[in-house]
Design an enzyme around this catalytic site. Sequence first.
Site, PDB file in Angstrom:
ATOM      1  CB  THR A   1      -0.950   0.013   1.219  1.00 29.16           C
ATOM      2  OG1 THR A   1      -1.747   1.203   1.192  1.00 29.16           O
ATOM      3  CG2 THR A   1      -0.201  -0.043   2.543  1.00 29.16           C
TER       4      THR A   1
ATOM      5  CG  HIS B   1       4.666 -11.137  17.082  1.00 33.87           C
ATOM      6  ND1 HIS B   1       5.673 -12.014  16.757  1.00 33.87           N
ATOM      7  CD2 HIS B   1       5.197 -10.281  18.001  1.00 33.87           C
ATOM      8  CE1 HIS B   1       6.758 -11.719  17.436  1.00 33.87           C
ATOM      9  NE2 HIS B   1       6.503 -10.668  18.197  1.00 33.87           N
TER      10      HIS B   1
END
Length: 420
Positions: free
Chosen positions: A338, A391
Amino acid sequence: MKEIKIPELAESITEGTIAEWLVKKGDKIEKGDPVVELETDKVNVEVNADSAGVLVEIVASEGDDVEVGDVIAKVDENGEAGGDASGEKAEPKAEEEAPKEGPKQAAPKQDEKQDETKSDQGVIASPAARKRARELNIDLSQVSTRDPLGRVRPEDVEAAAKGGNEQKQEKPAKTAAPKNTEKTEFDKPVERIKMSRRRQTIANRLVEVQHEAAMLTTFNEVDMTAVMKLRSQRKENFIKKHDVKLGFMSFFTKAVVGALKEFPLINSEIQGNELVLKKFYDIGIAVSTDEGLVVPVVRDADRLDFAGIEREIGNLGQKAKNKELSLNDLQGGTFTITNGGTFGSMMSTPILNAPQVGILGMHNIVKRPMVMPDDTIEVRPMMYLALSYDHRVVDGKEAVQFLVRIKQLLEDPYDLLLEG
């Protein structure tokens, strides 16, 4: 009598919102003609007529939510244009008869539709306002509005029909007063705008991602000197040879693919208690549109050269602008890029595009004084990069190394050209 129903759209889409009727009651339609535009979670699609005839009843109005299988209109296969629900041609009222032009008034629905389109050209209006304007035979281009963005709303059309538009402009306090009599949590004027289906979906998914993923963002900066120099040297020959401009996105896409090959976990997703490592590289490129953010996908980016990537990104961007993206254009990406820098963003923390576990944020290029290895100071074009990652799948060390590898590839882009 035949029914027009919402057809099966796609595996992941079961409902939508009526955005705009493309025909009117009394219009004659042919089998396969588009009759209504349906707004779904991902793209707008047209619903076509299953049979020919005259549209005698519209069941679902603009703005209504509908599901697959719902009846939205009825068609009389034996009816005539301008006829009533029974299929019989309506007799004109005495006061509407015109001796010389009588036949034209019963049939030219298409002419009316063209006039309406012409008069409404350039007018920003809600679907409900357009519908009400058609019912009241009001020219939207002649309707004034209090909306700061110039959007015409149903109440503006109603005011125009009653001849109160000018009064509304001259004495806004009197028209605004009744709204303030209703007790709300605000003491000052507000406007309530219904969120589009696509905006609701974007909002829900962004919240879901933050609830379900252990999202973390790491940052770095890249010296864009080499990329900008290379583009400057080769841009003219590149466009002559490939008929497409050499932009930054091809460099970043190539760098991402190279880094993903070295860190395959970032090109994966979680399914149940398993990790699915993807051996292909379908890179999503986030594109901002008037209706919200969409992420069309560049398929097999590892197999494309720089020109192929630039051409594909250009095609997808044009389709997004023209609202022509298909569901296939938006599904199945493995990683997303992006570019907030196009709007002037200095730094941001992009949100994951689930079920992907990584997204790279690009930002604007700013000249800054940088300390060089020999301790001299030079002004360099610098860009901050941000990598958001899940994560649960990716450890911090791997995420940092992945971003560093992208930085290295961009600061020495000749390797990318050789690989490309």
